[in-house]
Design an enzyme around this catalytic site. Structure first.
Site, PDB file in Angstrom:
ATOM      1  N   SER A  90      99.287  45.826  43.167  1.00  0.00           N
ATOM      2  CA  SER A  90      99.250  44.784  42.153  1.00  0.00           C
ATOM      3  C   SER A  90      98.261  45.092  41.040  1.00  0.00           C
ATOM      4  O   SER A  90      97.138  45.545  41.273  1.00  0.00           O
ATOM      5  CB  SER A  90      98.875  43.449  42.798  1.00  0.00           C
ATOM      6  OG  SER A  90      98.744  42.439  41.815  1.00  0.00           O
ATOM      7  N   THR A 139     106.990  43.082  36.945  1.00  0.00           N
ATOM      8  CA  THR A 139     107.352  41.746  37.405  1.00  0.00           C
ATOM      9  C   THR A 139     107.792  40.921  36.210  1.00  0.00           C
ATOM     10  O   THR A 139     107.027  40.740  35.255  1.00  0.00           O
ATOM     11  CB  THR A 139     106.151  41.078  38.102  1.00  0.00           C
ATOM     12  OG1 THR A 139     105.814  41.827  39.269  1.00  0.00           O
ATOM     13  CG2 THR A 139     106.482  39.655  38.498  1.00  0.00           C
ATOM     14  N   HIS A 229     109.674  35.632  43.971  1.00  0.00           N
ATOM     15  CA  HIS A 229     108.209  35.652  44.056  1.00  0.00           C
ATOM     16  C   HIS A 229     107.727  34.929  45.311  1.00  0.00           C
ATOM     17  O   HIS A 229     106.678  34.286  45.310  1.00  0.00           O
ATOM     18  CB  HIS A 229     107.610  35.009  42.799  1.00  0.00           C
ATOM     19  CG  HIS A 229     106.380  35.701  42.290  1.00  0.00           C
ATOM     20  ND1 HIS A 229     106.390  36.546  41.211  1.00  0.00           N
ATOM     21  CD2 HIS A 229     105.096  35.674  42.714  1.00  0.00           C
ATOM     22  CE1 HIS A 229     105.160  36.996  40.979  1.00  0.00           C
ATOM     23  NE2 HIS A 229     104.359  36.479  41.889  1.00  0.00           N
ATOM     24  N   ARG A 232     106.961  31.241  44.923  1.00  0.00           N
ATOM     25  CA  ARG A 232     105.664  30.902  44.336  1.00  0.00           C
ATOM     26  C   ARG A 232     105.709  30.732  42.817  1.00  0.00           C
ATOM     27  O   ARG A 232     104.678  30.448  42.209  1.00  0.00           O
ATOM     28  CB  ARG A 232     104.648  31.998  44.691  1.00  0.00           C
ATOM     29  CG  ARG A 232     104.360  32.087  46.166  1.00  0.00           C
ATOM     30  CD  ARG A 232     103.774  33.433  46.562  1.00  0.00           C
ATOM     31  NE  ARG A 232     102.525  33.728  45.909  1.00  0.00           N
ATOM     32  CZ  ARG A 232     101.335  33.290  46.329  1.00  0.00           C
ATOM     33  NH1 ARG A 232     101.258  32.527  47.404  1.00  0.00           N
ATOM     34  NH2 ARG A 232     100.230  33.615  45.688  1.00  0.00           N
TER      35      ARG A 232
END
Length: 337
Positions: A90, A139, A229, A232
């Protein structure tokens, strides 16, 4: 793990309908095993974006990873290298991407967000390539942070330093963008223009519709992740497993498709592959294992996942990944309210 961190990890957006639906969708399918198949071993190794995988699993990007373990994604990188799979690292981490890259000799994919100036994105991509990352993941379902009521009730916000290890002296930038609610001005044309300037393969994460799958392919991406996700971001979107056949059909075999959302067991991996996924992504499972035991916890969880997957293939009468298709599954009858 303290209660606030658990709420971050276990919770979703809004009423958490999509969070529940991801799990429920997997339970709506049963196996149709074939017996006396004469199988004594299975073959689960595969490749994804040119990277070797011991079995068709990659780990999802986990933001705020330092909340779950002092070494966060560095521990995940060590565990995945030992397990023979690949992590997606990430951008929204306590640790700079170079620090995570140095944590193991295994291949890694770097995740970035589709916001900000394209030049900034390309700068991060160049950093990732220089640090040795083998591919990129963008993303696209996170122009801002989802409406996460469980955290609002607790009045908990992830500290800036837990999100912003990649930003140096402008450490609050990542957190500010995520929570500001201002959205992103990126379009598919922006992504296509960026893609033309990238040297590394590109995975797009956050696709739920055939329309967006077509846009992603047209933009020149190298793989798609069907993802909400983990429930989320936008609540009340469909479960990812329910959307997988639509996206697979739209892609038509032109690029690999990853399934992200709700995967907890080896049998879940088997169901996703039978419905058309090439690889699955595991997020919460990885983060929980990280919190429980660092690199050892993650490696143990991945080993158990692989062993159950292989055992399930054997019991289903399937020797290779190529033998996994829709004929392996049937939908369970509705039970009513």
């Amino acid at each position: 793990m303290d209660a606030d961190t658990w709420a971050l990890l276990d919770g979703g957006a809004g009423a958490e309908q999509s969070l529940r639906d991801n799990l429920a969708a997997l339970q709506r399918w049963s196996f149709r095993p074939r017996n006396l198949a004469g199988i004594t071993e299975t073959r689960t190794a595969t490749t994804f974006l040119g990277l070797d995988l011991a079995f068709p699993v990659i780990t999802a990007p986990i933001g705020g990873d330092g909340l779950f373990h002092a070494r966060g994604q560095c521990e995940i990188a060590a565990a995945t290298a030992k397990a023979g799979i690949v992590p997606v690292v990430s951008e929204a981490s306590r640790f700079p991407l170079e620090t995570v890259a140095a944590a193991s000799d295994g291949p890694k994919i770097m995740q970035l967000h589709a916001w900000g100036e394209p030049e900034e994105f390309l700068g991060f991509a160049k950093r990732a390539g220089k640090a040795g990352y083998s591919a990129l993941c963008v993303t696209v379902d996170c122009p801002t942070l989802g409406w996460r009521e469980r955290l609002m009730v607790r009045r908990f916000a992830v500290p800036d330093e837990e999100w912003s290890g990649n930003y140096g002296d402008i450490g609050a930038t990542a957190a500010t963008r995520l929570v500001a609610g201002t959205g992103s001005d990126w379009t598919w044309e922006t992504l296509a223009a960026v893609r033309r300037q990238l040297e590394l393969p590109l995975l797009v994460k956050g696709i739920l519709t055939a329309e967006d799958a077509e846009q992603a392919v047209a933009a020149g991406v190298d793989a798609i992740s069907v993802s909400n996700h983990g429930g989320r971001q936008l609540d009340c979107v469909p479960a990812t497993l329910d959307q997988l056949p639509e996206v697979v059909a739209a892609v038509g075999g032109r690029i690999p498709v990853v399934l992200d959302g709700g995967i907890r067991r080896g049998a879940d991996v088997l169901k996703a592959l039978a419905l058309g996924a090439d690889v699955v992504m595991v997020g919460r499972l990885t983060a929980m294992a990280l919190a429980a035991g660092g690199a050892t916890g993650v490696y143990t969880a991945l080993t158990l996942l692989r062993e159950e997957f292989e055992r399930s293939m054997l019991l289903a009468g399937r020797r290779t990944l190529d033998e996994l298709d829709r004929s392996l599954l049937q939908q369970r009858p509705a039970t009513g309210d």
